[in-house]
Design an enzyme around this catalytic site. Structure first.
Site, PDB file in Angstrom:
ATOM      1  N   ARG A 189     -12.551 -12.124   0.290  1.00 49.14           N
ATOM      2  CA  ARG A 189     -11.464 -12.637   1.129  1.00 49.14           C
ATOM      3  C   ARG A 189     -12.082 -13.129   2.433  1.00 49.14           C
ATOM      4  NH1 ARG A 189      -7.410  -7.622  -0.128  1.00 49.14           N
ATOM      5  NH2 ARG A 189      -6.279  -8.539  -1.896  1.00 49.14           N
ATOM      6  N   GLN A 218     -18.496  -6.704   0.424  1.00 45.67           N
ATOM      7  CA  GLN A 218     -18.872  -6.264  -0.918  1.00 45.67           C
ATOM      8  C   GLN A 218     -18.687  -7.357  -1.958  1.00 45.67           C
ATOM      9  OE1 GLN A 218     -17.903  -1.598  -0.864  1.00 45.67           O
ATOM     10  NE2 GLN A 218     -16.053  -2.818  -0.967  1.00 45.67           N
ATOM     11  N   ASN A 247     -20.456  -3.399  -4.496  1.00 41.19           N
ATOM     12  CA  ASN A 247     -19.003  -3.253  -4.480  1.00 41.19           C
ATOM     13  C   ASN A 247     -18.615  -1.837  -4.883  1.00 41.19           C
ATOM     14  OD1 ASN A 247     -16.241  -3.584  -4.511  1.00 41.19           O
ATOM     15  ND2 ASN A 247     -16.209  -4.651  -6.471  1.00 41.19           N
ATOM     16  N   ASP A 276      -7.878  -3.283   7.130  1.00 42.48           N
ATOM     17  CA  ASP A 276      -7.985  -4.156   5.962  1.00 42.48           C
ATOM     18  C   ASP A 276      -8.396  -5.569   6.379  1.00 42.48           C
ATOM     19  OD1 ASP A 276      -7.637  -2.646   3.726  1.00 42.48           O
ATOM     20  OD2 ASP A 276      -5.485  -3.000   3.541  1.00 42.48           O
ATOM     21  N   ASP A 278      -7.288  -8.370   4.939  1.00 40.39           N
ATOM     22  CA  ASP A 278      -6.270  -9.386   4.687  1.00 40.39           C
ATOM     23  C   ASP A 278      -4.992  -9.159   5.478  1.00 40.39           C
ATOM     24  OD1 ASP A 278      -5.664  -7.089   3.288  1.00 40.39           O
ATOM     25  OD2 ASP A 278      -4.850  -8.131   1.551  1.00 40.39           O
ATOM     26  N   ASP A 391      -7.079   7.281   0.784  1.00 40.36           N
ATOM     27  CA  ASP A 391      -6.481   7.582   2.081  1.00 40.36           C
ATOM     28  C   ASP A 391      -5.674   8.884   2.035  1.00 40.36           C
ATOM     29  OD1 ASP A 391      -4.489   6.516   0.437  1.00 40.36           O
ATOM     30  OD2 ASP A 391      -4.152   4.745   1.679  1.00 40.36           O
ATOM     31  N   HIS A 415       0.808  -6.639   6.397  1.00 42.31           N
ATOM     32  CA  HIS A 415       0.027  -6.556   5.160  1.00 42.31           C
ATOM     33  C   HIS A 415       0.900  -7.091   4.025  1.00 42.31           C
ATOM     34  CE1 HIS A 415      -1.835  -4.659   1.626  1.00 42.31           C
ATOM     35  NE2 HIS A 415      -2.926  -4.475   2.346  1.00 42.31           N
TER      36      HIS A 415
END
Length: 639
Positions: A189, A218, A247, A276, A278, A391, A415
């Site tokens: 991304r 990654q 990764n 994150d 994105d 998490d 998000h």
């Protein structure tokens, strides 16, 4: 044992750059807890999330608001409110100062709410003919324990005009400021990640709170390949540390930040902020989370909230927890907002959707989450889960050692909406496997309950002709029963295996609605569902019997996503179901042989879990210290 991850790529593009050494800072002046902003970081974000125009003509810009005559503006908004209840409960700060620069004439009012949302005025000041005058309004943080917030309201009369800028909420600083590093985990991304790096570089007040920014790349489409990367790297300077690695999923990407900070810190009083790649970033999140952590009475995990990117006015959840033994994450805690329109009102009370009542979270998603180094020293690093439940597992492990998680209102990022992600994907394997491991580690692990839950899921998937998803569930249980060895490579082999396994099932593939293999587009008509059955067990038994006998009410039909319930899909021989992302459809076809084979296989595996689960639970608990050790992650990073 699964094969170890390998990579021929360079381990870091920042090898020639001197590593940041983390140490505490001496504060200079008061600590900014949050900024008063009047517009978002992007035009897609409604300005009413920052400041609401109640009357008159008002111009709202990022750091400035201008009120023409007879105008009113309220900061009683998602980003405009100072979460006083959380500051009173979790920090040692007992007063907050609202500082602002004003020009012109008008009324400045510092207002507060209580747990019921009832407003009161704490301080107010009239200004006349001001020219860039600095005004300060003070408030005690002492009447908010169960709930409530503070905010700024502005008003002009018929002959007045008022400009307000540089609004800051400040508190007394601690003796030392904790160093903080942001960690961004990214995987193919590149443009999204680069956009967030640019947002950080452009927001100097946020950037000034950071000692380092780690990007753990990654992917194969690298962020560093973009034309704009050299410029943003120059702007971020020595703060940016760009790392490439195998990764290892979100768990491996985020943990890299913890690993690097732990290896270069001179103090245990350091923070690592996960973010994150994105998200649409609100840079003030960094100021809010780091300030809160700096004044916290004791080390705590501090999380930001998630707003829905496709619906920027919606809050995903106020605070969440998981029912571990029944494998249910993402449950809103009592009194929490859930998929709430932050610009709307509560349907029952008619009051604006504000999180007035203070909530205790069970865990926080890693879209934005700050973890103090003291937690890492006490409980270790995250488990090499690859992703999903990493998490939640970490927060519940930390809570067991006396480190709770706080989800801070007003600290939010946008998000991608979870509702638009289909459940029937390869990542469901990690969700299931990791949820069972988490339950084994942090719950009483009631195997009878767990097996009932998994059996019910298997039956629903089979009735819904989701054979690939059924096999995904079976594979997740089987791999859990393999014990801790399944985590040794960080999830690399499992990712490849589950993708290959699911490729055997046609219904896992998405098609354009006008180009469905073997079915004429014009023959696919919508057949809507009946209401939810009153006697679900009776209907379930009937659907099972019909499936066993190969009977169907409908030969073919299209089913909207929100109607694809087991009791409805179970009536079809072929169902064309809308994919969650609304970009295509999936074709589910009744296959009696597959249903029998998977059903028998699944029941055998679930029975194994009932018999062997307690012994496997003990294996995971014994292996936890080694799996979460620095040495294990060093091995996985091939350092």
């Amino acid at each position: 044992m699964a094969g170890r991850a390998t990579s021929t790529r360079a381990k870091t593009t920042a090898a020639k750059k001197e590593q940041t050494t983390f140490s505490e800072h001496t504060p200079h002046g008061r600590l900014t807890a949050q900024r008063g902003l009047f517009a978002g970081p992007s035009p897609v974000v409604p300005k009413d999330l920052y400041a609401e125009v109640l009357d008159g003509v008002v111009t709202r810009k990022r750091d400035t608001v201008v009120l023409e005559q007879s105008a009113k503006v309220s900061g009683n908004t998602y980003f405009g409110r100072f979460p006083a209840s959380y500051w009173q409960r979790w920090t040692t700060a007992r007063e907050v100062r609202l500082e602002l620069v004003v020009s012109g004439s008008g009324l400045l009012a510092l207002r507060a709410s209580d747990v019921e949302g009832e407003p009161r005025t704490v301080a107010a000041q009239e200004v006349e003919g001001a020219e860039l005058a600095v005004v300060a309004l003070d408030a005690k943080i002492d009447k908010f324990f169960d709930g409530g917030a503070l905010w700024l309201d502005l008003e002009t009369e018929a002959d007045q005009r008022l400009t307000v800028e540089q609004v800051r909420w400040t508190v007394e600083p601690p003796e030392k400021i904790r160093p903080t590093a942001v960690t961004i985990c990214t995987m193919n991304r590149a443009d999204d990640c680069l956009g967030n790096l640019r947002a950080l570089a452009a927001d100097l007040p946020s950037l000034d709170t950071l000692d380092a920014i780690y990007v753990a790349d990654q992917g194969t489409d690298l962020v560093s390949s973009r034309d704009g990367f050299p410029q943003v790297a120059k702007e971020l300077g020595d703060k940016l540390h760009y790392v490439t690695q195998p990764n290892l999923g979100g768990a491996g990407g985020f943990t890299r930040g913890l690993y690097e900070v732990a290896g270069h810190t001179q103090t245990e009083h350091a923070n690592v902020l996960f973010m994150d790649d994105d998200v649409l970033l609100e840079p003030d999140l960094i100021i809010r989370l780091t300030a809160f952590a700096n004044r916290a009475a004791n080390p705590i995990i501090v999380g930001g909230q998630m707003l829905n990117l496709l619906h920027p006015h919606q809050l995903h959840v106020g605070a969440e927890y998981a029912r571990l033994n029944s494998l249910e994450p993402g449950l809103p805690v009592e009194h929490s907002l859930k998929t709430a329109d932050l610009l709307g009102v509560d349907e029952e009370t008619g009051k604006p959707n504000r999180q007035e009542r203070r909530l205790d979270a069970g865990y926080n998603g890693w879209w934005s989450c700050l973890i103090p180094y003291e937690v890492v020293k006490a409980v270790g690093y995250p488990l090499p889960f690859f992703f999903q439940w990493d998490d939640a597992e970490y927060s519940y492990r930390a809570r067991g050692q006396g480190f709770p998680t706080v989800t801070l209102p007003g600290a939010g990022v946008w998000h991608a909406d979870f509702f638009w992600k289909d459940w029937d994907e390869w990542h469901r394997y990690f969700n299931l496997r990791n949820s069972i491991i988490t339950a084994a580690l942090h719950s009483d692990f009631n195997l009878n309950l767990l097996c009932r839950v998994l059996t019910a899921q298997l039956v629903r998937y089979l009735l819904g002709m989701q054979y690939g998803l059924s096999h995904t569930l079976i594979k997740a249980i089987e791999d859990f029963l393999e014990g801790p060895e399944v985590l040794r490579d960080g999830g690399v082999a499992a990712m490849k295996e589950i993708r290959e396994l699911r490729s055997r099932y046609p219904e896992t593939k998405k098609h354009d609605a006008t180009d469905v293999p073997g079915i004429a587009s014009n023959d696919i008509g919508i057949i809507n569902t009946a209401p939810r059955p009153l006697f679900q067990r009776v209907v379930l038994l009937k659907r099972v019997v019909d499936r066993l006998r190969g009977r169907s009410r409908f030969a073919l039909g299209a089913i909207p996503l929100d109607e694809a319930h087991w009791w409805h899909v179970g009536l079809f021989s072929t169902a064309v179901v809308t994919d969650a992302n609304q970009e295509g459809v999936r074709v589910r076809k009744y296959d009696r042989d597959r249903m029998f084979k998977l059903g028998k296989h699944g029941l055998r595996v679930i029975n194994r879990l009932r018999k062997e689960g307690r012994a496997v639970q003990a294996q995971y608990r014994r292996a936890l210290p080694e799996l979460t050790s620095r040495e294990n992650w060093k091995r996985l990073y091939e350092l």
